[in-house]
Scaffold this motif. Structure first.
Motif, PDB file in Angstrom:
ATOM      1  N   VAL A  67     -60.198  10.855 -34.542  1.00 34.25           N
ATOM      2  CA  VAL A  67     -61.149  10.606 -35.906  1.00 34.25           C
ATOM      3  C   VAL A  67     -61.909  11.679 -36.196  1.00 34.25           C
ATOM      4  O   VAL A  67     -62.627  12.251 -35.531  1.00 34.25           O
ATOM      5  N   GLU A  68     -61.423  12.478 -36.974  1.00 35.74           N
ATOM      6  CA  GLU A  68     -61.918  13.818 -37.211  1.00 35.74           C
ATOM      7  C   GLU A  68     -63.229  13.921 -38.026  1.00 35.74           C
ATOM      8  O   GLU A  68     -64.300  14.715 -37.855  1.00 35.74           O
ATOM      9  N   ASP A  69     -63.664  12.759 -38.715  1.00 41.85           N
ATOM     10  CA  ASP A  69     -65.061  12.626 -39.464  1.00 41.85           C
ATOM     11  C   ASP A  69     -65.479  11.310 -39.524  1.00 41.85           C
ATOM     12  O   ASP A  69     -64.859  10.446 -39.949  1.00 41.85           O
ATOM     13  N   ILE A  70     -66.411  10.990 -38.654  1.00 40.05           N
ATOM     14  CA  ILE A  70     -66.860   9.578 -38.423  1.00 40.05           C
ATOM     15  C   ILE A  70     -67.863   9.041 -39.597  1.00 40.05           C
ATOM     16  O   ILE A  70     -68.311   7.923 -39.734  1.00 40.05           O
ATOM     17  N   THR A  71     -67.845   9.950 -40.645  1.00 42.80           N
ATOM     18  CA  THR A  71     -68.728   9.527 -41.847  1.00 42.80           C
ATOM     19  C   THR A  71     -67.793   8.913 -43.075  1.00 42.80           C
ATOM     20  O   THR A  71     -68.224   8.452 -43.575  1.00 42.80           O
ATOM     21  N   THR A  72     -66.602   9.189 -42.750  1.00 40.86           N
ATOM     22  CA  THR A  72     -65.445   8.696 -43.595  1.00 40.86           C
ATOM     23  C   THR A  72     -65.380   6.973 -43.721  1.00 40.86           C
ATOM     24  O   THR A  72     -65.482   6.611 -42.550  1.00 40.86           O
ATOM     25  N   PRO A  73     -65.441   6.615 -44.697  1.00 43.24           N
ATOM     26  CA  PRO A  73     -65.498   4.899 -44.711  1.00 43.24           C
ATOM     27  C   PRO A  73     -63.915   4.567 -44.143  1.00 43.24           C
ATOM     28  O   PRO A  73     -62.958   5.024 -44.367  1.00 43.24           O
ATOM     29  N   GLY A  74     -64.344   3.560 -43.128  1.00 38.72           N
ATOM     30  CA  GLY A  74     -63.025   2.895 -42.330  1.00 38.72           C
ATOM     31  C   GLY A  74     -62.624   3.735 -41.187  1.00 38.72           C
ATOM     32  O   GLY A  74     -61.459   3.494 -40.592  1.00 38.72           O
ATOM     33  N   ALA A  75     -63.504   4.918 -40.879  1.00 36.71           N
ATOM     34  CA  ALA A  75     -62.744   5.916 -39.955  1.00 36.71           C
ATOM     35  C   ALA A  75     -62.624   5.293 -38.571  1.00 36.71           C
ATOM     36  O   ALA A  75     -61.548   5.988 -38.081  1.00 36.71           O
ATOM     37  N   PHE A  76     -62.953   4.267 -38.127  1.00 37.71           N
ATOM     38  CA  PHE A  76     -62.815   3.567 -36.918  1.00 37.71           C
ATOM     39  C   PHE A  76     -61.685   2.413 -37.142  1.00 37.71           C
ATOM     40  O   PHE A  76     -61.544   1.660 -36.101  1.00 37.71           O
ATOM     41  N   ASP A  77     -61.184   2.128 -38.415  1.00 37.82           N
ATOM     42  CA  ASP A  77     -60.492   0.930 -38.489  1.00 37.82           C
ATOM     43  C   ASP A  77     -59.225   0.647 -37.368  1.00 37.82           C
ATOM     44  O   ASP A  77     -59.125  -0.305 -36.918  1.00 37.82           O
ATOM     45  N   ASN A  78     -58.387   1.884 -37.344  1.00 33.09           N
ATOM     46  CA  ASN A  78     -57.420   2.149 -36.573  1.00 33.09           C
ATOM     47  C   ASN A  78     -57.764   1.960 -35.176  1.00 33.09           C
ATOM     48  O   ASN A  78     -57.058   1.347 -34.206  1.00 33.09           O
ATOM     49  N   ALA A  79     -58.727   2.652 -34.886  1.00 28.22           N
ATOM     50  CA  ALA A  79     -59.244   3.153 -33.226  1.00 28.22           C
ATOM     51  C   ALA A  79     -59.622   1.613 -32.803  1.00 28.22           C
ATOM     52  O   ALA A  79     -59.206   1.637 -31.523  1.00 28.22           O
ATOM     53  N   VAL A  80     -60.358   0.752 -33.537  1.00 25.32           N
ATOM     54  CA  VAL A  80     -60.653  -0.629 -32.884  1.00 25.32           C
ATOM     55  C   VAL A  80     -59.485  -1.773 -32.859  1.00 25.32           C
ATOM     56  O   VAL A  80     -59.851  -2.812 -31.984  1.00 25.32           O
ATOM     57  N   LYS A  81     -58.568  -1.481 -33.292  1.00 25.13           N
ATOM     58  CA  LYS A  81     -57.364  -2.486 -33.300  1.00 25.13           C
ATOM     59  C   LYS A  81     -57.127  -2.815 -31.778  1.00 25.13           C
ATOM     60  O   LYS A  81     -56.400  -1.867 -31.125  1.00 25.13           O
ATOM     61  N   GLY A  82     -57.272  -4.050 -31.390  1.00 28.72           N
ATOM     62  CA  GLY A  82     -56.610  -4.451 -30.382  1.00 28.72           C
ATOM     63  C   GLY A  82     -57.768  -4.267 -29.003  1.00 28.72           C
ATOM     64  O   GLY A  82     -57.372  -4.527 -27.882  1.00 28.72           O
ATOM     65  N   VAL A  83     -58.984  -3.575 -29.342  1.00 28.79           N
ATOM     66  CA  VAL A  83     -59.590  -3.488 -28.004  1.00 28.79           C
ATOM     67  C   VAL A  83     -60.577  -4.764 -27.776  1.00 28.79           C
ATOM     68  O   VAL A  83     -60.895  -5.413 -28.685  1.00 28.79           O
ATOM     69  N   ASP A  84     -61.082  -4.470 -26.671  1.00 27.46           N
ATOM     70  CA  ASP A  84     -62.024  -5.702 -26.168  1.00 27.46           C
ATOM     71  C   ASP A  84     -63.199  -5.230 -26.148  1.00 27.46           C
ATOM     72  O   ASP A  84     -64.340  -6.044 -26.425  1.00 27.46           O
ATOM     73  N   TYR A  85     -63.637  -4.008 -26.014  1.00 28.76           N
ATOM     74  CA  TYR A  85     -64.808  -3.328 -25.911  1.00 28.76           C
ATOM     75  C   TYR A  85     -65.029  -2.186 -26.911  1.00 28.76           C
ATOM     76  O   TYR A  85     -63.838  -1.316 -26.676  1.00 28.76           O
ATOM     77  N   VAL A  86     -66.328  -1.790 -27.194  1.00 29.62           N
ATOM     78  CA  VAL A  86     -66.510  -0.414 -27.880  1.00 29.62           C
ATOM     79  C   VAL A  86     -67.692   0.251 -27.134  1.00 29.62           C
ATOM     80  O   VAL A  86     -68.902  -0.466 -26.866  1.00 29.62           O
ATOM     81  N   ILE A  87     -67.770   1.363 -26.842  1.00 34.27           N
ATOM     82  CA  ILE A  87     -68.894   2.289 -26.455  1.00 34.27           C
ATOM     83  C   ILE A  87     -68.921   3.212 -27.357  1.00 34.27           C
ATOM     84  O   ILE A  87     -68.009   4.365 -27.352  1.00 34.27           O
ATOM     85  N   HIS A  88     -70.034   3.214 -27.936  1.00 33.08           N
ATOM     86  CA  HIS A  88     -70.097   4.358 -29.405  1.00 33.08           C
ATOM     87  C   HIS A  88     -71.243   5.155 -28.778  1.00 33.08           C
ATOM     88  O   HIS A  88     -72.676   4.995 -28.783  1.00 33.08           O
ATOM     89  N   ILE A  89     -70.928   6.487 -28.390  1.00 33.39           N
ATOM     90  CA  ILE A  89     -71.614   7.313 -28.127  1.00 33.39           C
ATOM     91  C   ILE A  89     -71.790   8.648 -29.073  1.00 33.39           C
ATOM     92  O   ILE A  89     -72.785   9.342 -29.084  1.00 33.39           O
ATOM     93  N   ALA A  90     -70.706   8.843 -29.868  1.00 32.50           N
ATOM     94  CA  ALA A  90     -70.633   9.830 -30.869  1.00 32.50           C
ATOM     95  C   ALA A  90     -71.927   9.938 -31.783  1.00 32.50           C
ATOM     96  O   ALA A  90     -71.796   9.033 -32.310  1.00 32.50           O
ATOM     97  N   SER A  91     -72.372  10.972 -31.847  1.00 30.15           N
ATOM     98  CA  SER A  91     -73.593  11.408 -32.670  1.00 30.15           C
ATOM     99  C   SER A  91     -73.921  12.827 -32.633  1.00 30.15           C
ATOM    100  O   SER A  91     -73.774  13.526 -31.556  1.00 30.15           O
ATOM    101  N   PRO A  92     -74.549  13.419 -33.705  1.00 29.79           N
ATOM    102  CA  PRO A  92     -74.932  14.613 -33.719  1.00 29.79           C
ATOM    103  C   PRO A  92     -75.965  15.120 -32.408  1.00 29.79           C
ATOM    104  O   PRO A  92     -76.840  14.143 -32.280  1.00 29.79           O
ATOM    105  N   ILE A  93     -75.915  16.327 -31.901  1.00 30.44           N
ATOM    106  CA  ILE A  93     -76.819  16.636 -31.045  1.00 30.44           C
ATOM    107  C   ILE A  93     -77.406  17.959 -31.234  1.00 30.44           C
ATOM    108  O   ILE A  93     -76.875  18.544 -32.317  1.00 30.44           O
TER     109      ILE A  93
END
Length: 353
Positions: A67-93
């Motif tokens: 996922v090159e750009d987390i601000t793109t609409p639908g950026a995580f659509d493919n990434a979440v397919k079939g997952v049971d849980y999500v841990i979302h840590i990515a954010s600017p530091i």
């Protein structure tokens, strides 16, 4: 929650994210790691800590999605397919002052908010998702004024603040605003959309602990860990320092445990405080004594003068609820110092300056 369940982790190549990834794998989860590039995936696979457990893992225990750009609409659509849980840590530091003031909103606010809301929207499209755990920060629940003129108000899991719209005078103000903006946007999204999955927000204070993706002593003097190392090296910290720290191990452990359905959804402040019957946080100047106690030879040889000073701003952040729910006591300031400074000295002893 069960052995072999699939968890998507974003920000897994960062300080908190990598350690969380390791603990999730050790707990028996399969991990799908969101990365910005193959180079970042290679850094994970080549890290000594990962190599140490790789032979014990099941085939395909860890996979990667780009996922090159987390601000793109639908950026995580493919990434979440079939997952049971999500841990979302990515954010600017924070960057250490590399940005101009007119870059703050684009760099901090936009990706923090759009990345978090975008993840929630993608998760809502995947019926397999049972729970989303999101990393926020204690600065999302206390006003920026506390960094300069403390009121000694007790802040806890129920604290909320309005968005600081700016203008932002310093980078830390913009960073803090981004955390509050994403946190508030999360609550607003949940209230509006009423998703089928639970959401847990984890709000750590300054996270201290060795970064297993570091490769040299100089490389370890970055991020929050740099504060401990600079004090040990005899350097005074610039500006006021919020008196609140927590061990990386405890933060990563809490992220993994937050996936357990027995942990109620909601917000959990992650912060160590001296066990003296009251919440009073960390005094950064106590780092000097801890270094002298734990590493006397390095101090005697002048490798660690341990003379740096800090202007600690007292802060009362209550992490006792999370200790009760997660069932463990947070590691002490000495434990934090031992992890950070010990790692730094290991690099020096190995000639990896």
């Amino acid at each position: 929650m069960g052995k072999g369940d699939l968890v998507l982790i974003t920000g897994g190549t960062g300080h908190i994210g990598f350690r969380t990834t390791i603990l999730a794998l050790e707990a028996g989860y399969r991990v799908r790691l969101s990365v910005r590039s193959q180079k970042r995936a290679d850094a994970v696979l080549s890290a000594p800590t990962f190599k140490a457990i790789a032979s014990k893992l099941a085939p395909n225990a860890i996979t990667f999605t780009t996922v090159e750009d987390i601000t793109t609409p639908g950026a995580f659509d493919n990434a979440v397919k079939g997952v049971d849980y999500v841990i979302h840590i990515a954010s600017p530091i924070t960057t250490g002052g590399q940005l101009s003031t007119d870059e703050y909103k684009e760099y901090f606010i936009k990706p923090a908010v759009q990345g978090t809301v975008g993840m929630l929207e993608s998760a809502a499209k995947s019926p397999s998702v049972k729970r989303v755990a999101i990393t926020t920060s204690v600065v999302a629940i206390l006003p920026i004024s506390e960094a300069f003129k403390p009121t000694l108000t007790l802040y806890n899991d129920d604290s909320r603040i309005p968005l600081d719209e700016g203008p932002y005078a310093v980078e830390f103000q913009a960073y803090s605003a981004s955390k509050a903006a994403a946190y508030n946007a999360t609550h607003d999204w949940i209230e509006k959309n009423k998703p089928s999955f639970d959401v847990v927000n984890l709000a750590p204070s300054f996270v201290m602990g060795k970064d297993d993706l570091d490769t040299s002593a100089s490389g370890s003097i970055r991020g929050t860990n740099s504060q401990f190392i600079n004090i040990a090296l005899g350097k005074d910290l610039e500006g006021p320092m919020l008196g609140a720290t927590v061990h990386l191990e405890d933060v990563a452990r809490s992220h993994v445990q937050a996936l357990d359905e027995h942990v109620p959804a909601g917000t959990y402040v992650l912060d160590w405080t001296p066990d003296e019957g009251e919440v009073k946080g960390t005094d950064w100047n106590d780092v000097r004594a801890a270094v002298k106690k734990l590493f006397p030879e390095a101090v005697e040889k002048g490798i660690l003068p341990a003379t740096g000073k800090a202007n600690t701003v007292p802060l009362k952040v209550d992490g006792r609820k999370s200790e009760r729910v997660f069932g463990f006591k947070y590691k002490t300031l000495e434990d934090q110092v031992e992890s950070v400074i010990g790692h730094y000295l290991e690099f020096l002893e190995a000639g990896k300056e």
